[in-house]
Motif scaffolding. Structure first.
Motif, mmCIF file in Angstrom:
data_model
loop_
_atom_site.group_PDB
_atom_site.id
_atom_site.type_symbol
_atom_site.label_atom_id
_atom_site.label_comp_id
_atom_site.label_asym_id
_atom_site.label_seq_id
_atom_site.Cartn_x
_atom_site.Cartn_y
_atom_site.Cartn_z
ATOM 1 N N VAL A 271 -0.486 50.621 -50.915
ATOM 2 C CA VAL A 271 -1.458 50.544 -49.818
ATOM 3 C C VAL A 271 -2.185 51.877 -49.656
ATOM 4 C CG1 VAL A 271 -1.696 50.249 -47.318
ATOM 5 C CG2 VAL A 271 -0.132 48.779 -48.603
ATOM 6 N N ASP A 272 -1.473 52.966 -49.787
ATOM 7 C CA ASP A 272 -2.057 54.282 -49.476
ATOM 8 C C ASP A 272 -3.111 54.720 -50.491
ATOM 9 O OD1 ASP A 272 -0.458 54.332 -47.296
ATOM 10 O OD2 ASP A 272 1.077 55.638 -48.174
ATOM 11 N N LEU A 273 -2.930 54.354 -51.772
ATOM 12 C CA LEU A 273 -3.902 54.850 -52.774
ATOM 13 C C LEU A 273 -5.261 54.133 -52.700
ATOM 14 C CD1 LEU A 273 -1.441 55.384 -55.781
ATOM 15 C CD2 LEU A 273 -2.652 57.149 -54.502
ATOM 16 N N PRO A 274 -5.448 52.869 -52.617
ATOM 17 C CA PRO A 274 -4.509 51.790 -52.922
ATOM 18 C C PRO A 274 -4.474 51.524 -54.425
ATOM 19 C CG PRO A 274 -6.613 50.863 -52.197
ATOM 20 C CD PRO A 274 -6.786 52.365 -52.242
ATOM 21 N N ALA A 275 -3.323 50.984 -54.865
ATOM 22 C CA ALA A 275 -3.173 50.699 -56.299
ATOM 23 C C ALA A 275 -2.282 49.472 -56.464
ATOM 24 C CB ALA A 275 -2.548 51.891 -57.012
ATOM 25 N N GLU A 276 -2.679 48.583 -57.353
ATOM 26 C CA GLU A 276 -1.891 47.368 -57.549
ATOM 27 C C GLU A 276 -0.687 47.641 -58.457
ATOM 28 O OE1 GLU A 276 -4.203 44.317 -59.510
ATOM 29 O OE2 GLU A 276 -5.163 45.787 -60.789
ATOM 30 N N LYS A 277 0.170 46.653 -58.546
ATOM 31 C CA LYS A 277 1.298 46.750 -59.472
ATOM 32 C C LYS A 277 0.732 46.807 -60.889
ATOM 33 C CE LYS A 277 4.174 43.720 -56.550
ATOM 34 N NZ LYS A 277 3.243 42.861 -55.794
ATOM 35 N N PRO A 278 1.419 47.486 -61.806
ATOM 36 C CA PRO A 278 0.935 47.473 -63.188
ATOM 37 C C PRO A 278 0.939 46.041 -63.747
ATOM 38 C CG PRO A 278 3.119 48.461 -63.075
ATOM 39 C CD PRO A 278 2.667 48.246 -61.665
ATOM 40 N N TRP A 279 0.161 45.827 -64.768
ATOM 41 C CA TRP A 279 -0.048 44.481 -65.321
ATOM 42 C C TRP A 279 1.264 43.741 -65.562
ATOM 43 C CZ3 TRP A 279 1.529 42.768 -70.199
ATOM 44 C CH2 TRP A 279 1.072 41.495 -70.543
ATOM 45 N N LEU A 280 2.243 44.432 -66.161
ATOM 46 C CA LEU A 280 3.506 43.762 -66.510
ATOM 47 C C LEU A 280 4.195 43.235 -65.246
ATOM 48 C CD1 LEU A 280 5.414 43.126 -68.902
ATOM 49 C CD2 LEU A 280 6.570 45.299 -68.417
ATOM 50 N N SER A 281 4.282 44.091 -64.219
ATOM 51 C CA SER A 281 4.964 43.682 -62.977
ATOM 52 C C SER A 281 4.228 42.552 -62.294
ATOM 53 C CB SER A 281 5.058 44.864 -62.003
ATOM 54 O OG SER A 281 5.741 45.933 -62.581
ATOM 55 N N ARG B 156 11.595 52.101 -61.189
ATOM 56 C CA ARG B 156 10.772 53.280 -61.475
ATOM 57 C C ARG B 156 9.490 53.190 -60.670
ATOM 58 N NH1 ARG B 156 13.641 56.972 -64.444
ATOM 59 N NH2 ARG B 156 15.485 55.743 -64.818
ATOM 60 N N ALA B 157 8.990 54.332 -60.237
ATOM 61 C CA ALA B 157 7.703 54.345 -59.530
ATOM 62 C C ALA B 157 6.633 53.688 -60.393
ATOM 63 C CB ALA B 157 7.309 55.777 -59.185
ATOM 64 N N GLY B 158 6.734 53.913 -61.703
ATOM 65 C CA GLY B 158 5.739 53.371 -62.622
ATOM 66 C C GLY B 158 5.714 51.858 -62.693
ATOM 67 N N MET B 159 6.817 51.209 -62.319
ATOM 68 C CA MET B 159 6.841 49.746 -62.296
ATOM 69 C C MET B 159 6.261 49.199 -60.991
ATOM 70 S SD MET B 159 7.953 48.784 -65.164
ATOM 71 C CE MET B 159 8.278 47.021 -64.961
ATOM 72 N N ALA B 160 6.165 50.066 -59.955
ATOM 73 C CA ALA B 160 5.756 49.601 -58.626
ATOM 74 C C ALA B 160 4.256 49.645 -58.403
ATOM 75 C CB ALA B 160 6.462 50.432 -57.560
ATOM 76 N N TYR B 161 3.591 50.661 -58.948
ATOM 77 C CA TYR B 161 2.138 50.772 -58.730
ATOM 78 C C TYR B 161 1.513 51.548 -59.875
ATOM 79 C CZ TYR B 161 3.343 55.476 -57.132
ATOM 80 O OH TYR B 161 3.843 56.751 -57.053
ATOM 81 N N ARG B 162 0.258 51.242 -60.150
ATOM 82 C CA ARG B 162 -0.435 51.900 -61.247
ATOM 83 C C ARG B 162 -0.554 53.387 -60.963
ATOM 84 N NH1 ARG B 162 -5.031 49.130 -64.662
ATOM 85 N NH2 ARG B 162 -4.820 51.194 -65.580
ATOM 86 N N GLY B 163 -0.120 54.178 -61.920
ATOM 87 C CA GLY B 163 -0.163 55.628 -61.773
ATOM 88 C C GLY B 163 1.183 56.221 -61.393
ATOM 89 N N GLY B 164 2.148 55.368 -61.007
ATOM 90 C CA GLY B 164 3.480 55.873 -60.704
ATOM 91 C C GLY B 164 4.157 56.358 -61.985
ATOM 92 N N SER B 165 5.061 57.334 -61.842
ATOM 93 C CA SER B 165 5.697 57.894 -63.032
ATOM 94 C C SER B 165 6.869 57.032 -63.483
ATOM 95 C CB SER B 165 6.205 59.306 -62.723
ATOM 96 O OG SER B 165 7.048 59.741 -63.774
ATOM 97 N N MET B 166 6.953 56.846 -64.800
ATOM 98 C CA MET B 166 8.101 56.124 -65.362
ATOM 99 C C MET B 166 9.354 57.005 -65.355
ATOM 100 S SD MET B 166 7.898 53.042 -66.126
ATOM 101 C CE MET B 166 6.717 51.744 -66.356
#
Ligand SMILES: [Zn+2]
Length: 310
Positions: free
Chosen positions: A252-262, A60-70
């Protein structure tokens, strides 16, 4: 008893709320970039890049970067990047190999329960189909030694595998995350040093062919010996292979890190990963034509020159 139950419910709700919060959008702060010195133009003819798509994982996008949709499914591509040079052929990472079904059983329980993967023809099989004997490779360069990057090594027996000392130490450390790299065996691993000077804002580098076409820099964070590879092809294009520092381009583009769990599950040092994401974001601002290639962003890989295509 009723009060204890009420208290438990409150704690549970707060806990779930806190977990949900860790998935909410949060971009990293980007300070003004310092100017980067562009390396001299690469003049070697016949340097080409070929993407070899070899496996998929559904996430899921939500697992890849903060703000991605689940709700948004993302294909996490697996594969290798072939760099053909007049003085040798290098393969960056290896995609899913022929033993992926058994290898997947070695992954953490949570991944086995939640992840779904699909096989594609292996890198070795695709090399054969393209008339390239796998044994003719100069070597495999690992962005890092996690299982999904070394899986295809089993189909490339005898091919040298280039790693920096820090990653070989990680492989030998007994860490479960490098178990497959350890099991495949260390006899083919060859250590290279960062014996070159600064490159695009990174302090040290290693130039594989001595002409600026394949320059690797240390990028510890996802694993202790992770690297970035800067590939410059004869047509003037410049690529940055960034391994799993970002799983998808938005990192990289936002940039945004992986969510805490990932990031807790997969990154050795999330603070170092965060600093690298900011650095890559700044680098892209300075070099808008730089093609940043996260190891698992299938959308990016599909835009690269492909093995077997003209
Ligand atoms: Zn990976």
């Amino acid at each position: 008893m009723k009060r204890i139950l009420q208290l438990l419910v409150v704690v549970l709700v707060i806990g779930l709320g806190a977990l949900a919060w860790t998935f909410t959008p949060a971009t990293l702060p980007v300070p003004p970039a310092t100017a980067v010195t562009l390396p001299p133009a690469m003049t070697t003819q016949g340097v080409e890049i070929r993407a070899i798509l070899a496996g998929k994982m559904m996430s899921r996008a939500g697992m890849a970067y903060r703000g991605g949709s689940m709700l948004e499914e993302r294909v996490f591509g697996m594969g290798g990047i072939l760099v053909q040079h007049p003085r040798g052929t290098l393969l960056f990472d290896t995609g899913f190999g022929s033993a992926v079904d058994e290898q997947f059983k070695m992954t953490p329980w949570l991944m086995q329960e939640t992840a779904r993967y699909e096989k594609e023809p292996t890198v070795a099989a695709q090399l054969q189909s393209a008339g390239i004997s796998p044994s003719s490779l100069t070597g495999v360069v690992l962005t890092h030694a996690h299982w999904d990057h070394v899986s295809g090594l089993v189909d490339l027996p005898g091919v040298p595998v280039f790693v920096p000392q820090a990653e070989l130490d990680f492989i030998n450390s007994g860490d479960p995350a490098s178990a497959l790299a350890r099991q495949i065996g260390t006899k083919n691993y060859q250590v290279y040093d960062f014996d070159g000077g600064p490159y695009l804002g990174f302090e040290k580098s290693h130039d594989f062919f001595g002409d600026g076409s394949v320059v690797v820099v240390p990028a510890p964070g996802h694993t202790p010996g992770s690297i970035f590879a800067f590939i410059t092809t004869s047509d003037g294009r410049r690529y940055a292979l960034i391994g799993d520092t970002a799983w998808q381009s938005e990192g990289v583009d936002l940039p945004a890190e992986k969510p805490w769990l990932s990031r807790t599950l997969v990154d050795t040092d999330p603070a170092e990963v965060r600093a690298l994401l900011i650095k890559l974001h700044q680098l892209k601002q300075s070099l808008p034509n730089l093609i940043v290639v996260p190891a698992h962003d299938r959308r990016v890989w599909e835009t690269l020159p492909r093995l077997g295509a003209q």
